[in-house]
Each structure stands twice: as C-alpha cells, then as structure tokens.
Motif scaffolding. Structure first.
Motif, mmCIF file in Angstrom:
data_model
loop_
_atom_site.group_PDB
_atom_site.id
_atom_site.type_symbol
_atom_site.label_atom_id
_atom_site.label_comp_id
_atom_site.label_asym_id
_atom_site.label_seq_id
_atom_site.Cartn_x
_atom_site.Cartn_y
_atom_site.Cartn_z
ATOM 1 N N ASN A 34 0.818 -1.209 0.000
ATOM 2 C CA ASN A 34 0.000 0.000 0.000
ATOM 3 C C ASN A 34 0.854 1.261 0.000
ATOM 4 O OD1 ASN A 34 0.856 0.303 2.647
ATOM 5 N ND2 ASN A 34 -1.034 -0.484 3.518
ATOM 6 N N HIS A 35 2.114 1.130 -0.374
ATOM 7 C CA HIS A 35 3.000 2.277 -0.508
ATOM 8 C C HIS A 35 3.826 2.117 -1.787
ATOM 9 C CE1 HIS A 35 5.451 -0.817 1.464
ATOM 10 N NE2 HIS A 35 6.478 -0.258 0.853
ATOM 11 N N ALA A 36 4.361 3.218 -2.262
ATOM 12 C CA ALA A 36 5.200 3.166 -3.459
ATOM 13 C C ALA A 36 6.479 2.402 -3.141
ATOM 14 C CB ALA A 36 5.528 4.578 -3.925
ATOM 15 N N MET A 37 6.976 1.657 -4.102
ATOM 16 C CA MET A 37 8.219 0.917 -3.902
ATOM 17 C C MET A 37 8.953 0.804 -5.219
ATOM 18 S SD MET A 37 6.574 -2.832 -3.455
ATOM 19 C CE MET A 37 4.852 -2.670 -3.919
ATOM 20 N N ARG A 38 10.231 0.601 -5.097
ATOM 21 C CA ARG A 38 11.058 0.415 -6.281
ATOM 22 C C ARG A 38 11.298 -1.063 -6.514
ATOM 23 N NH1 ARG A 38 15.846 4.899 -6.161
ATOM 24 N NH2 ARG A 38 14.511 6.643 -6.767
ATOM 25 N N VAL A 39 11.262 -1.419 -7.777
ATOM 26 C CA VAL A 39 11.662 -2.767 -8.165
ATOM 27 C C VAL A 39 12.639 -2.607 -9.322
ATOM 28 C CG1 VAL A 39 9.508 -3.852 -7.396
ATOM 29 C CG2 VAL A 39 9.742 -3.117 -9.771
ATOM 30 N N PRO A 40 13.552 -3.542 -9.480
ATOM 31 C CA PRO A 40 14.500 -3.431 -10.582
ATOM 32 C C PRO A 40 13.798 -3.604 -11.925
ATOM 33 C CG PRO A 40 14.783 -5.523 -9.432
ATOM 34 C CD PRO A 40 13.775 -4.729 -8.661
ATOM 35 N N PRO A 41 14.349 -2.983 -12.969
ATOM 36 C CA PRO A 41 13.748 -3.188 -14.292
ATOM 37 C C PRO A 41 13.897 -4.659 -14.699
ATOM 38 C CG PRO A 41 15.806 -1.940 -14.451
ATOM 39 C CD PRO A 41 15.512 -2.130 -12.999
ATOM 40 N N SER A 42 12.774 -5.273 -15.040
ATOM 41 C CA SER A 42 12.777 -6.692 -15.374
ATOM 42 C C SER A 42 11.460 -7.031 -16.054
ATOM 43 C CB SER A 42 12.918 -7.527 -14.101
ATOM 44 O OG SER A 42 12.646 -8.889 -14.356
#
Length: 150
Positions: A34-42
C-alpha cells in the motif's frame, strides 16, 4: 507458478533474494503493497500499489493467487487463505506454512492477540532476521522453484 509478495512488511534483503531468483528462474514475481516501492527493471518483476487500509494488500493477493502459486508473507491469516486456495506460503524466515502447521500458528496468533487486548503487556516481538534465516529462506525458495521446473 507465480510469486506474490506481501511487500508491506517484507525485509529488503528478502526482496533482493526474490529479485535474483525471479530473473534466474524467469518466474513472474509481483510485489503488492500500500506504498510506493522500487523494483529493478525486469520483464519478470512487477509491483502493484493498492490503497491504504487494513488487509487491502492481503485481500488483493488472495483475489489474484491461483493454485500452485507461491506467496511470501509473514501474515498467518493470509497464509491460511493462500493454503485454502492450494497455493504455497513461505515466510521471510524460510518457514513453509502447510495445512499441517497453519492451524496451530493461527491458534498461537489468536491467543497472543487475546492476551494483548486483555491488557497483558507483551514486549519484544520476533528477533531480527539472521543470516541463518536468510539462508533458510533462499534454500527453501530454491527448492520450491526447482519443483516448478521439474
């Protein structure tokens, strides 16, 4: 098999293990929070942000999970719902929840909730994630993903 991650409380080190495994095994992995998060480009790793609120992320995972999928969560009620849908649930310490152990986990959780709500002071909480916990998680994740490909 897809991997669903209850990402609100998932430790960063566990997410990193999941990211590497998703790439290595080409397994679609979706982090729900329920919050913004970063994920690696994939092309295998996705994020889904849901609105804030009690159990909103959990409910989204339950709605989307299918038999044979894997859910990463420390949330025992979510794990119980996942197991009822014939999916697997693995906690960040590497413990696989099963039909055999989930009832007792729910009972202990409910007992602790009752103790807290009756005013009994419950201090502490789980210990920090150890190196052994990380290794146990990685080993069990690898075992589950190896079963997927066989």
């Amino acid at each position: 098999m897809k991997i669903w991650v209850d990402a609100d409380a998932c430790p960063v080190v566990i997410k990193e293990i999941l990211f590497r495994a998703a790439e290595r095994t080409q397994t679609v992995t979706t982090l729900v929070a329920n919050h913004a998060m970063r994920v690696p480009p994939s092309k295998y790793i996705f994020r889904q942000q849901v609105s804030s609120g009690f159990d909103i992320a959990d409910n989204e995972i339950v709605k989307r999970v299918e038999a044979g999928d894997l859910v990463i969560t420390g949330d025992i009620p979510l794990a119980a719902e996942v197991i009822e849908k014939n999916a697997q649930a693995l906690n960040p310490r590497g413990e696989l929840y099963t039909t055999e152990n989930i009832r007792s986990r729910l009972n202990v959780r409910d007992f602790m909730d009752t103790m807290r709500s009756s005013g009994i002071e419950m201090s502490g909480g789980p210990p920090p994630l150890s190196q052994a916990d990380r290794q146990n998680f990685a080993n069990n994740l690898d075992r589950i993903l190896a079963q997927k490909s066989s």
